[in-house]
Design a protein around this motif. Structure first.
Motif, PDB file in Angstrom:
ATOM      1  N   ALA A   1       0.735  -1.107   0.031  1.00  0.00           N
ATOM      2  CA  ALA A   1      -0.074  -0.115   0.004  1.00  0.00           C
ATOM      3  C   ALA A   1       0.797   1.155  -0.095  1.00  0.00           C
ATOM      4  CB  ALA A   1      -1.009   0.086   1.280  1.00  0.00           C
ATOM      5  N   PHE A   2       1.887   1.274   0.729  1.00  0.00           N
ATOM      6  CA  PHE A   2       2.766   2.443   0.876  1.00  0.00           C
ATOM      7  C   PHE A   2       3.534   2.603  -0.447  1.00  0.00           C
ATOM      8  CE2 PHE A   2       6.901   4.660   1.586  1.00  0.00           C
ATOM      9  CZ  PHE A   2       6.656   5.705   2.108  1.00  0.00           C
ATOM     10  N   TRP A   3       4.052   1.538  -1.095  1.00  0.00           N
ATOM     11  CA  TRP A   3       4.581   1.559  -2.184  1.00  0.00           C
ATOM     12  C   TRP A   3       3.718   2.098  -3.532  1.00  0.00           C
ATOM     13  CZ3 TRP A   3       3.447  -1.397  -6.983  1.00  0.00           C
ATOM     14  CH2 TRP A   3       4.360  -1.195  -7.749  1.00  0.00           C
ATOM     15  N   ALA A   4       2.478   1.599  -3.398  1.00  0.00           N
ATOM     16  CA  ALA A   4       1.425   2.352  -4.398  1.00  0.00           C
ATOM     17  C   ALA A   4       1.154   3.388  -4.241  1.00  0.00           C
ATOM     18  CB  ALA A   4       0.324   1.192  -4.447  1.00  0.00           C
ATOM     19  N   GLY A   5       1.140   3.947  -2.961  1.00  0.00           N
ATOM     20  CA  GLY A   5       0.627   5.252  -2.630  1.00  0.00           C
ATOM     21  C   GLY A   5       1.954   6.186  -2.854  1.00  0.00           C
ATOM     22  N   CYS A   6       3.005   5.825  -2.853  1.00  0.00           N
ATOM     23  CA  CYS A   6       4.044   6.797  -3.469  1.00  0.00           C
ATOM     24  C   CYS A   6       3.864   7.055  -4.900  1.00  0.00           C
ATOM     25  CB  CYS A   6       5.493   6.263  -3.094  1.00  0.00           C
ATOM     26  SG  CYS A   6       5.610   6.144  -1.467  1.00  0.00           S
ATOM     27  N   PHE A   7       3.465   5.812  -5.580  1.00  0.00           N
ATOM     28  CA  PHE A   7       3.192   6.153  -7.072  1.00  0.00           C
ATOM     29  C   PHE A   7       2.208   6.876  -7.356  1.00  0.00           C
ATOM     30  CE2 PHE A   7       5.727   2.357  -8.060  1.00  0.00           C
ATOM     31  CZ  PHE A   7       6.143   2.515  -9.375  1.00  0.00           C
ATOM     32  N   ILE A   8       1.023   6.935  -6.854  1.00  0.00           N
ATOM     33  CA  ILE A   8      -0.043   7.560  -6.872  1.00  0.00           C
ATOM     34  C   ILE A   8       0.076   9.046  -6.651  1.00  0.00           C
ATOM     35  CG2 ILE A   8      -2.542   7.954  -6.375  1.00  0.00           C
ATOM     36  CD1 ILE A   8      -2.744   4.941  -5.935  1.00  0.00           C
ATOM     37  N   SER A   9       0.748   9.407  -5.606  1.00  0.00           N
ATOM     38  CA  SER A   9       1.103  10.599  -5.018  1.00  0.00           C
ATOM     39  C   SER A   9       2.265  11.578  -5.600  1.00  0.00           C
ATOM     40  CB  SER A   9       1.213  10.566  -3.298  1.00  0.00           C
ATOM     41  OG  SER A   9       2.441   9.899  -3.200  1.00  0.00           O
ATOM     42  N   PHE A  10       3.190  10.766  -6.498  1.00  0.00           N
ATOM     43  CA  PHE A  10       4.124  11.414  -7.032  1.00  0.00           C
ATOM     44  C   PHE A  10       3.834  12.632  -8.019  1.00  0.00           C
ATOM     45  CE2 PHE A  10       7.091  11.968 -10.502  1.00  0.00           C
ATOM     46  CZ  PHE A  10       8.096  12.434  -9.971  1.00  0.00           C
ATOM     47  N   PRO A  11       2.637  12.634  -8.426  1.00  0.00           N
ATOM     48  CA  PRO A  11       2.410  13.943  -9.284  1.00  0.00           C
ATOM     49  C   PRO A  11       2.177  15.059  -8.304  1.00  0.00           C
ATOM     50  CG  PRO A  11       1.376  12.158 -10.334  1.00  0.00           C
ATOM     51  CD  PRO A  11       1.724  11.597  -9.191  1.00  0.00           C
ATOM     52  N   ILE A  12       1.709  14.977  -7.280  1.00  0.00           N
ATOM     53  CA  ILE A  12       1.311  16.084  -6.417  1.00  0.00           C
ATOM     54  C   ILE A  12       2.681  16.204  -5.614  1.00  0.00           C
ATOM     55  CG2 ILE A  12       0.527  16.603  -4.014  1.00  0.00           C
ATOM     56  CD1 ILE A  12      -1.710  14.831  -4.602  1.00  0.00           C
ATOM     57  N   ILE A  13       3.536  15.375  -5.308  1.00  0.00           N
ATOM     58  CA  ILE A  13       4.942  15.610  -4.637  1.00  0.00           C
ATOM     59  C   ILE A  13       5.699  16.500  -5.813  1.00  0.00           C
ATOM     60  CG2 ILE A  13       6.901  14.644  -3.945  1.00  0.00           C
ATOM     61  CD1 ILE A  13       5.308  12.162  -3.090  1.00  0.00           C
ATOM     62  N   ALA A  14       5.767  16.101  -6.933  1.00  0.00           N
ATOM     63  CA  ALA A  14       6.573  16.660  -8.070  1.00  0.00           C
ATOM     64  C   ALA A  14       6.095  18.242  -8.150  1.00  0.00           C
ATOM     65  CB  ALA A  14       6.447  15.909  -9.312  1.00  0.00           C
ATOM     66  N   SER A  15       4.755  18.446  -8.004  1.00  0.00           N
ATOM     67  CA  SER A  15       4.278  19.542  -8.248  1.00  0.00           C
ATOM     68  C   SER A  15       4.688  20.661  -7.063  1.00  0.00           C
ATOM     69  CB  SER A  15       2.798  19.757  -8.443  1.00  0.00           C
ATOM     70  OG  SER A  15       2.086  18.977  -7.272  1.00  0.00           O
ATOM     71  N   GLN A  16       4.650  19.988  -5.719  1.00  0.00           N
ATOM     72  CA  GLN A  16       5.016  20.762  -4.879  1.00  0.00           C
ATOM     73  C   GLN A  16       6.571  21.309  -4.938  1.00  0.00           C
ATOM     74  OE1 GLN A  16       3.044  21.929  -2.283  1.00  0.00           O
ATOM     75  NE2 GLN A  16       1.525  21.099  -3.638  1.00  0.00           N
ATOM     76  N   ILE A  17       7.327  20.360  -5.401  1.00  0.00           N
ATOM     77  CA  ILE A  17       8.641  20.597  -5.570  1.00  0.00           C
ATOM     78  C   ILE A  17       8.731  21.550  -6.357  1.00  0.00           C
ATOM     79  CG2 ILE A  17      10.989  19.715  -6.183  1.00  0.00           C
ATOM     80  CD1 ILE A  17      10.015  16.941  -5.222  1.00  0.00           C
ATOM     81  N   TRP A  18       8.408  21.820  -7.504  1.00  0.00           N
ATOM     82  CA  TRP A  18       8.221  22.601  -8.455  1.00  0.00           C
ATOM     83  C   TRP A  18       7.665  24.001  -8.002  1.00  0.00           C
ATOM     84  CZ3 TRP A  18      10.473  23.710 -12.886  1.00  0.00           C
ATOM     85  CH2 TRP A  18       9.861  24.869 -13.509  1.00  0.00           C
ATOM     86  N   MET A  19       6.789  24.082  -7.375  1.00  0.00           N
ATOM     87  CA  MET A  19       6.159  25.178  -6.895  1.00  0.00           C
ATOM     88  C   MET A  19       7.120  25.813  -5.860  1.00  0.00           C
ATOM     89  SD  MET A  19       2.206  25.035  -6.579  1.00  0.00           S
ATOM     90  CE  MET A  19       2.086  23.295  -5.734  1.00  0.00           C
ATOM     91  N   PHE A  20       7.978  24.823  -5.140  1.00  0.00           N
ATOM     92  CA  PHE A  20       8.974  25.556  -4.068  1.00  0.00           C
ATOM     93  C   PHE A  20      10.310  26.196  -4.919  1.00  0.00           C
ATOM     94  CE2 PHE A  20      12.894  25.031  -1.562  1.00  0.00           C
ATOM     95  CZ  PHE A  20      12.501  25.759  -0.418  1.00  0.00           C
ATOM     96  N   VAL A  21      10.638  25.216  -6.142  1.00  0.00           N
ATOM     97  CA  VAL A  21      11.971  25.871  -6.506  1.00  0.00           C
ATOM     98  C   VAL A  21      11.686  26.960  -7.828  1.00  0.00           C
ATOM     99  CG1 VAL A  21      13.571  24.806  -8.500  1.00  0.00           C
ATOM    100  CG2 VAL A  21      12.812  23.562  -6.334  1.00  0.00           C
ATOM    101  N   ALA A  22      10.385  26.787  -8.400  1.00  0.00           N
ATOM    102  CA  ALA A  22      10.252  27.601  -9.760  1.00  0.00           C
ATOM    103  C   ALA A  22      10.344  29.064  -9.385  1.00  0.00           C
ATOM    104  CB  ALA A  22       8.849  27.366 -10.225  1.00  0.00           C
ATOM    105  N   PRO A  23       9.843  29.730  -8.035  1.00  0.00           N
ATOM    106  CA  PRO A  23      10.141  30.990  -7.752  1.00  0.00           C
ATOM    107  C   PRO A  23      11.638  31.403  -7.898  1.00  0.00           C
ATOM    108  CG  PRO A  23       8.335  30.292  -6.438  1.00  0.00           C
ATOM    109  CD  PRO A  23       9.422  29.105  -7.022  1.00  0.00           C
ATOM    110  N   GLY A  24      12.618  30.698  -7.744  1.00  0.00           N
ATOM    111  CA  GLY A  24      13.930  31.195  -7.735  1.00  0.00           C
ATOM    112  C   GLY A  24      14.718  30.972  -8.942  1.00  0.00           C
ATOM    113  N   LEU A  25      13.683  30.556 -10.073  1.00  0.00           N
ATOM    114  CA  LEU A  25      14.659  30.310 -11.250  1.00  0.00           C
ATOM    115  C   LEU A  25      14.023  31.589 -12.232  1.00  0.00           C
ATOM    116  CD1 LEU A  25      13.503  26.408 -12.032  1.00  0.00           C
ATOM    117  CD2 LEU A  25      15.842  27.575 -10.972  1.00  0.00           C
TER     118      LEU A  25
END
Length: 263
Positions: free
Chosen positions: A84-108
């Motif tokens: 369940a945790f392994w599959a949960g990481c798969f499913i939630s990856f787009p959200i995690i990636a978007s959060q990383i992007w929103m944190f990094v993007a303002p500094g670019l």
């Protein structure tokens, strides 16, 4: 003029350190929350996820009355939790990636955002491509190879049969590890193209190291896959092809960059 524009962009994106830390905390909270919610949802259907992961082996053993076993009292429960945790990481990856992007993007810079965004999109696509290849092509071939070592003595001999009885924990650990390994391996063109895009490496350097890349692909395949030739070649050949694709894409990027600098 361009330098002043870049400087203005940086000035607009500046914020105090405490605001950066608060922003980081918020992004982490959203990411952890996404993983937790996805984990709970996946645990509710963990039996279906288990069935999906075991299907390649079940297809080969269909009609033989085989079973999965567990030898520890808590093994089955923790196996479902891991699945369940392994599959949960798969499913939630787009959200995690978007959060990383929103944190990094303002500094670019704006042009840096445009450069990095395609790689952000390509990362999950390539990961799913690698996971699909190992699930639909590698697993059936590898499992058929290993099941070939079963031994059923005929006649009245005294030899004992060798029969496969899979431990559920060991099997799912192997499956999840291989899917993750193939998904990471298929990030090769994304990584190499990104390095070319930011100017850390050139396509000429990649082309000159081609022979080492071929050897490295087979070494990586030998480490990541089961010890049979079919599985290893099935990973090494795509890796070599992805290396060549990265060179082709990188050359286009370099040509576009050279054209922009001359204008």
């Amino acid at each position: 003029m361009t330098g002043e524009t870049h400087q203005d962009e940086l000035e607009d994106s500046k914020m105090p350190l405490i605001d950066h830390l608060i922003e980081l905390r918020n992004r982490l909270m959203w990411s952890v929350g996404a993983i937790l919610i996805a984990f709970l949802l996946c645990y509710a259907v963990s039996d279906r996820i288990y069935n999906f992961l075991v299907q390649p082996l079940a297809d080969l053993l269909a009609g033989q009355g085989r079973r999965m076993i567990y030898t520890g009292l808590t093994e089955a429960f923790f196996t479902y939790v891991k699945v369940a945790f392994w599959a949960g990481c798969f499913i939630s990856f787009p959200i995690i990636a978007s959060q990383i992007w929103m944190f990094v993007a303002p500094g670019l810079y704006k042009h840096e955002r445009r450069a990095f965004l395609p790689f952000l999109v390509a990362t999950p696509v390539m990961f799913l491509t690698g996971a699909g290849i190992v699930y639909y092509f590698i697993f059936p071939m590898a499992w058929r190879f290993f099941l070939g070592f079963e031994f059923h003595p005929g006649g009245d001999g005294n030899a004992l049969p060798i029969e496969f009885e899979a431990r559920v924990g060991e099997y799912l650990h192997l499956v999840m590890s291989l899917i993750f390994a193939f998904g990471i391996a298929f990030q090769l063109p994304v990584l190499l193209t990104l390095l070319v895009r930011v100017g850390i490496i050139s396509t000429d350097a990649l082309a000159s190291k081609r022979r080492y890349a071929i050897v490295g692909a087979f070494v990586a395949a030998a480490i990541l896959t089961p010890p049979d030739v079919i599985s290893q070649v099935s990973l090494a050949v795509p890796l070599i092809g992805l290396y060549e694709i990265a060179i082709i894409i990188g050359r286009r990027i370099e040509k576009a960059r050279a054209k922009a600098e001359t204008e």
